[in-house]
Write an enzyme that holds these catalytic residues in place. Structure first.
Site, PDB file in Angstrom:
ATOM      1  N   GLU A  41     -19.631-101.955 -39.951  1.00 55.67           N
ATOM      2  CA  GLU A  41     -20.514-102.376 -38.861  1.00 55.67           C
ATOM      3  C   GLU A  41     -20.291-103.855 -38.538  1.00 55.67           C
ATOM      4  O   GLU A  41     -21.131-104.727 -38.805  1.00 55.67           O
ATOM      5  CB  GLU A  41     -21.972-102.105 -39.246  1.00 55.67           C
ATOM      6  CG  GLU A  41     -22.968-102.288 -38.119  1.00 55.67           C
ATOM      7  CD  GLU A  41     -22.896-101.219 -37.036  1.00 55.67           C
ATOM      8  OE1 GLU A  41     -23.731-101.271 -36.131  1.00 55.67           O
ATOM      9  OE2 GLU A  41     -22.011-100.329 -37.089  1.00 55.67           O
ATOM     10  N   LYS A  46     -14.561-103.735 -35.031  1.00 50.78           N
ATOM     11  CA  LYS A  46     -14.576-102.596 -34.114  1.00 50.78           C
ATOM     12  C   LYS A  46     -13.762-102.917 -32.859  1.00 50.78           C
ATOM     13  O   LYS A  46     -13.024-102.072 -32.353  1.00 50.78           O
ATOM     14  CB  LYS A  46     -16.026-102.235 -33.751  1.00 50.78           C
ATOM     15  CG  LYS A  46     -16.787-101.577 -34.897  1.00 50.78           C
ATOM     16  CD  LYS A  46     -18.203-101.204 -34.476  1.00 50.78           C
ATOM     17  CE  LYS A  46     -19.023-100.675 -35.637  1.00 50.78           C
ATOM     18  NZ  LYS A  46     -18.534 -99.399 -36.165  1.00 50.78           N
ATOM     19  N   SER A  68     -24.374 -98.325 -35.213  1.00 52.84           N
ATOM     20  CA  SER A  68     -25.817 -98.122 -35.256  1.00 52.84           C
ATOM     21  C   SER A  68     -26.579 -99.234 -34.565  1.00 52.84           C
ATOM     22  O   SER A  68     -27.805 -99.200 -34.510  1.00 52.84           O
ATOM     23  CB  SER A  68     -26.278 -98.012 -36.714  1.00 52.84           C
ATOM     24  OG  SER A  68     -25.813 -99.104 -37.478  1.00 52.84           O
ATOM     25  N   HIS A  89     -23.905 -92.110 -32.043  1.00 54.11           N
ATOM     26  CA  HIS A  89     -24.418 -92.530 -33.342  1.00 54.11           C
ATOM     27  C   HIS A  89     -24.984 -91.338 -34.097  1.00 54.11           C
ATOM     28  O   HIS A  89     -26.065 -90.829 -33.789  1.00 54.11           O
ATOM     29  CB  HIS A  89     -25.495 -93.598 -33.140  1.00 54.11           C
ATOM     30  CG  HIS A  89     -26.102 -94.081 -34.402  1.00 54.11           C
ATOM     31  ND1 HIS A  89     -27.403 -94.537 -34.484  1.00 54.11           N
ATOM     32  CD2 HIS A  89     -25.607 -94.183 -35.667  1.00 54.11           C
ATOM     33  CE1 HIS A  89     -27.671 -94.898 -35.714  1.00 54.11           C
ATOM     34  NE2 HIS A  89     -26.600 -94.683 -36.462  1.00 54.11           N
ATOM     35  N   ASN A  92     -27.220 -90.549 -40.817  1.00 55.40           N
ATOM     36  CA  ASN A  92     -26.588 -90.365 -42.119  1.00 55.40           C
ATOM     37  C   ASN A  92     -27.528 -89.634 -43.081  1.00 55.40           C
ATOM     38  O   ASN A  92     -28.694 -90.017 -43.210  1.00 55.40           O
ATOM     39  CB  ASN A  92     -26.224 -91.744 -42.694  1.00 55.40           C
ATOM     40  CG  ASN A  92     -25.364 -91.660 -43.923  1.00 55.40           C
ATOM     41  OD1 ASN A  92     -24.580 -90.740 -44.077  1.00 55.40           O
ATOM     42  ND2 ASN A  92     -25.517 -92.617 -44.819  1.00 55.40           N
ATOM     43  N   GLU A 101     -27.560 -89.993 -31.460  1.00 58.46           N
ATOM     44  CA  GLU A 101     -28.038 -90.972 -30.478  1.00 58.46           C
ATOM     45  C   GLU A 101     -26.870 -91.325 -29.566  1.00 58.46           C
ATOM     46  O   GLU A 101     -25.862 -91.868 -30.024  1.00 58.46           O
ATOM     47  CB  GLU A 101     -28.523 -92.196 -31.248  1.00 58.46           C
ATOM     48  CG  GLU A 101     -29.387 -93.151 -30.504  1.00 58.46           C
ATOM     49  CD  GLU A 101     -29.972 -94.222 -31.433  1.00 58.46           C
ATOM     50  OE1 GLU A 101     -31.100 -94.649 -31.210  1.00 58.46           O
ATOM     51  OE2 GLU A 101     -29.277 -94.629 -32.398  1.00 58.46           O
ATOM     52  N   ASN A 139     -32.639 -97.645 -34.998  1.00 59.65           N
ATOM     53  CA  ASN A 139     -32.603 -98.853 -35.820  1.00 59.65           C
ATOM     54  C   ASN A 139     -33.420 -99.998 -35.235  1.00 59.65           C
ATOM     55  O   ASN A 139     -33.772-100.935 -35.962  1.00 59.65           O
ATOM     56  CB  ASN A 139     -31.158 -99.275 -36.075  1.00 59.65           C
ATOM     57  CG  ASN A 139     -30.517 -98.398 -37.129  1.00 59.65           C
ATOM     58  OD1 ASN A 139     -31.078 -98.179 -38.199  1.00 59.65           O
ATOM     59  ND2 ASN A 139     -29.342 -97.871 -36.836  1.00 59.65           N
TER      60      ASN A 139
END
Length: 244
Positions: A41, A46, A68, A89, A92, A101, A139
């Site tokens: 993340e 990315k 996320s 998304h 987990n 999502e 989140n």
């Protein structure tokens, strides 16, 4: 009957794994129609991957991110195909959690959205859609709660066990926030809090110093054997001071 159920589940897992192909060679993704990125993340990491994928994949390929919290619009800007970049998304662990999502960036096309939605439906997932704001839906709500649980521990309000028990029995959560943080990874929780703090500009999203200290100490949760709780067999119970 329970044993039959377990055997059936194991057989289904074996069958599913048999349909997967594994590779560490990114060039083998050249012919892919749909790619879901699920690396660390980190926006920088990315973007590097998206730049590479943009170069090697066919022009019609959709590039999705399992991020996320990170802006899909910014990830898309690293490519020459922002209309084909989208957030997908998975919660987990994905085999158990039913939710996906979907997050559209500023330039994500309707075609990309509908293709992503259709793919999630093929996986028998429940779909929710979020605007491209830091943390999205899940989140944006979950991580401040986890962060507040760390503040509750940090300031000595209660023990980690009582904090988790309070949320499990007091609010009917299936798992306590500190236990959940260990499962997610404290490093991931910290990364998301940093994204929320930077993206939304409110001091209420500032990461708890205790969370920062745990990550600095390498105690990032279940994946390393120790986080808020100690999961190593035969180890002594952790006696962490609230302020570590």
């Amino acid at each position: 009957m329970c044993q039959v159920s377990i055997d059936s589940w194991q057989a289904a897992c074996t069958e599913a794994l048999g349909r997967l192909e594994y590779t560490s060679n990114i060039d083998e993704l050249r012919s892919a129609d749909f790619i879901v990125e699920a690396i660390v993340e980190s926006e920088d990491e990315k973007k590097k991957l998206f730049i590479e994928l943009d170069k090697i994949t066919k022009s019609s390929a959709i590039l999705a991110s399992n991020t996320s919290s990170i802006s899909i619009t910014r990830l898309a800007s690293a490519t020459s195909r922002p209309c084909q970049v989208i957030g997908m998304h998975f919660m987990n662990p994905p085999p158990i959690m039913k939710l996906v999502e979907i997050v559209r960036g500023a330039d994500t096309s309707d075609e990309t959205f509908h293709a992503t939605k259709a793919l999630a439906e093929r996986f028998h997932k429940k779909i929710i859609c979020s605007q491209d704001y830091s943390g999205f839906i899940v989140n944006r709500i979950l991580m401040p709660m986890i962060n507040e649980a760390f503040f509750t521990l940090y300031t000595g309000v209660a023990t980690k066990e009582d904090i988790d028990t309070a949320m499990k029995l007091g609010t009917n959560h299936p798992i306590g926030p500190l236990e959940l943080a260990d499962f997610i990874g404290l490093d991931v929780c910290l990364s998301i809090m940093k994204v929320l703090h930077a993206g939304l500009g409110d001091s209420k999203y500032a990461p708890c110093p205790l969370l920062v200290r745990y990550v600095d100490a390498g105690r990032v949760g279940r994946k390393c054997g120790v986080g808020v709780y100690d999961y190593r067999k035969g180890s002594e119970p952790m006696k962490a001071s609230p302020r570590l």
